[in-house]
Scaffold this motif. Structure first.
Motif: not given
Length: 473
Positions: A263-271, A294-299, A301-304, A356-359
């Motif tokens: 929940r609220g993963l955007h608050r991690l500030g991940a890029e 990260l293998a996908a752009a973070p959103d 609710n989800e990290l990949v 990371p290239m895909t992300a």
């Protein structure tokens, strides 16, 4: 070499490439980090000089050896503590140097602190033995058993020797990652045991109140940083965001992808382009953290993440079940879109480096045809993130070029045998004739990235247009 491109849709990210401001911020962080290390190191030398260190070396006698033993001990203690601070995930160093820079410094500082420590021991034993007219063994025995804190220091030195031996490249290749990681953790204990005896008995520590304050403060700050940044903050963040495994799927013939919800993963500030250190709380062995990008752009609710299955740690990923709690450290890394200076992107990835290239390609803004992804695998079936790449080709107009096959001995080491007629720099120019307009991102094994970087430089790409990050120690 295959090329695929169809008409794209709108970019997920609408921001323009980074301005000079983020680069100025990174320069400021780096300057602050360097100034701290250099400033405190000069302060330590100044303490030694003020204590008569230079004058004591001029006699060329036992006192010369003793004072040289003192200054090597001071330098070693300072480097040992910075060795720990560099790996404590402190924002100052993470933002100032980046993960690959910290890794290089960690190894360099570690070996220098170790050899200075051995010189400190040898010089003091010889100097004191000459002054007391006793044998070296008798003097060493006297140090260990009759000086406060020396038993602890002896144990700490033994642990540090074990860490250094296990970190040598030949030994590192023979050890499982989990075994090496466990041995490396003893380095913290080794430093904790080796340094206090200097604070209790060293003349340079006890005779000068300013030195006493400095060393005790640095030792306490180092210990606090390890506890705060490596334990408390990861635990707090992981609990706050309620991270749990959502799905585990095969990714290519030798890879695995893990989707983690919270929940609220955007608050991690991940890029996109950054990585976390991951611990999956699924049983014994959970304490060994592994860095996965990260293998996908973070959103929200989800990290990949995606990994090539090459050892016990990555094999464990295949056995994870939905609902498994997850603990993270991060985000870390500087290989993000903030490094961009131009409007075009050339991404080169080997194996799991495609994650990371895909992300980045999902997150960044570019026009149709202005982004090229070159992947390198031994066989087409090994390609990871194939579904995401296909979507990028179909929806964003990315050009994907797969260079698959065994390495060619007669060409650049990053080129397969199927393309051994090409020079690496010529191949890059063929793929991107206007290469100087591209920002280039690299991710893969260190030798592979070095070979690509060399060919990029030969092709005329400026150093500040080539972006990469390494995780190996």
């Amino acid at each position: 070499m295959t090329t695929t491109a169809v008409s794209p849709t709108t970019s997920r990210r609408t921001s323009s490439p980074a301005s000079a401001a983020p680069r100025d911020h990174r320069a400021a962080w780096r300057l602050s980090a360097v100034s701290l290390i250099v400033g405190t190191s000069l302060f330590v030398v100044a303490l030694w000089v003020s204590g008569g260190g230079i004058q004591a070396t001029l006699g060329w006698n036992a006192d010369t050896l003793t004072t040289l033993g003192r200054v090597t001990g001071l330098a070693s203690a300072n480097l040992l503590l910075y060795q720990v601070l560099l790996m404590a995930r402190i924002p100052l160093f993470e933002r100032g140097f980046g993960r690959d820079g910290i890794t290089r410094m960690h190894r360099y500082v570690g070996f220098w602190s170790f050899w200075l420590l051995l010189a400190h021991i040898a010089l003091l034993v010889i100097g004191y033995a000459a002054t007391a007219s006793v044998t070296l063994w008798a003097q060493l025995w006297d140090f260990v058993w009759n000086y406060p804190g020396m038993l602890l220091a002896t144990a700490g030195t033994g642990l540090l020797i074990a860490v250094v031996v296990s970190s040598a490249r030949r030994a590192r290749r023979r050890l499982r990652y989990e075994s090496w990681h466990l041995l490396h953790l003893y380095g913290y204990l080794g430093v904790g045991l080796a340094v206090p005896h200097m604070l209790w008995t060293g003349a340079d520590f006890t005779a000068n109140p300013l030195a006493t304050v400095y060393w005790w403060t640095l030792w306490a700050i180092t210990a606090a940083c390890v506890v705060v940044f490596r334990v408390i903050i990861p635990l707090w963040r992981s609990r706050r965001h309620a991270l749990r495994v959502h799905e585990v799927v095969a990714d290519g013939s030798h890879g695995v992808s893990v989707r983690v919800h919270g929940r609220g993963l955007h608050r991690l500030g991940a890029e996109a382009g950054q990585f976390f250190v991951w611990r999956f709380l699924d049983g014994p062995g959970w304490s060994a953290g592994h860095p996965f990008s990260l293998a996908a752009a973070p959103d929200r609710n989800e990290l990949v993440i995606a990994a090539r299955i090459v050892g016990d740690g990555t094999q464990r990923l295949t056995r994870l079940t939905p609902g498994t709690p997850v603990m993270i450290e991060g985000p870390y890394g500087h290989m993000t879109g903030a490094l961009r200076q131009g409007r075009k992107l050339l991404m080169l990835a080997a194996g799991a480096g495609v994650a990371p290239m895909t992300a980045l390609l999902e997150a960044e803004a570019y026009a149709p045809g202005d982004a090229v992804l070159i992947t390198r695998d031994h066989a087409p079936s090994e390609l990871m993130r194939a579904g995401a790449i296909a979507r990028l080709v179909r929806e964003r107009g990315v050009r994907h070029l797969a260079l698959d096959g065994a390495r060619s001995p007669g060409a650049s080491s990053w080129i397969p045998a199927t393309h051994d007629a090409w020079r690496g720099s010529d191949l890059l120019r063929h793929v991107a004739p206007d290469l100087e307009q591209y920002d280039v991102y690299l991710c893969g094994p260190l030798p592979w990235m070095a070979a690509v970087r060399a060919d990029l430089r030969t092709a005329g790409v400026a150093r500040d247009r080539i972006h990469s990050e390494a995780f190996a120690v």
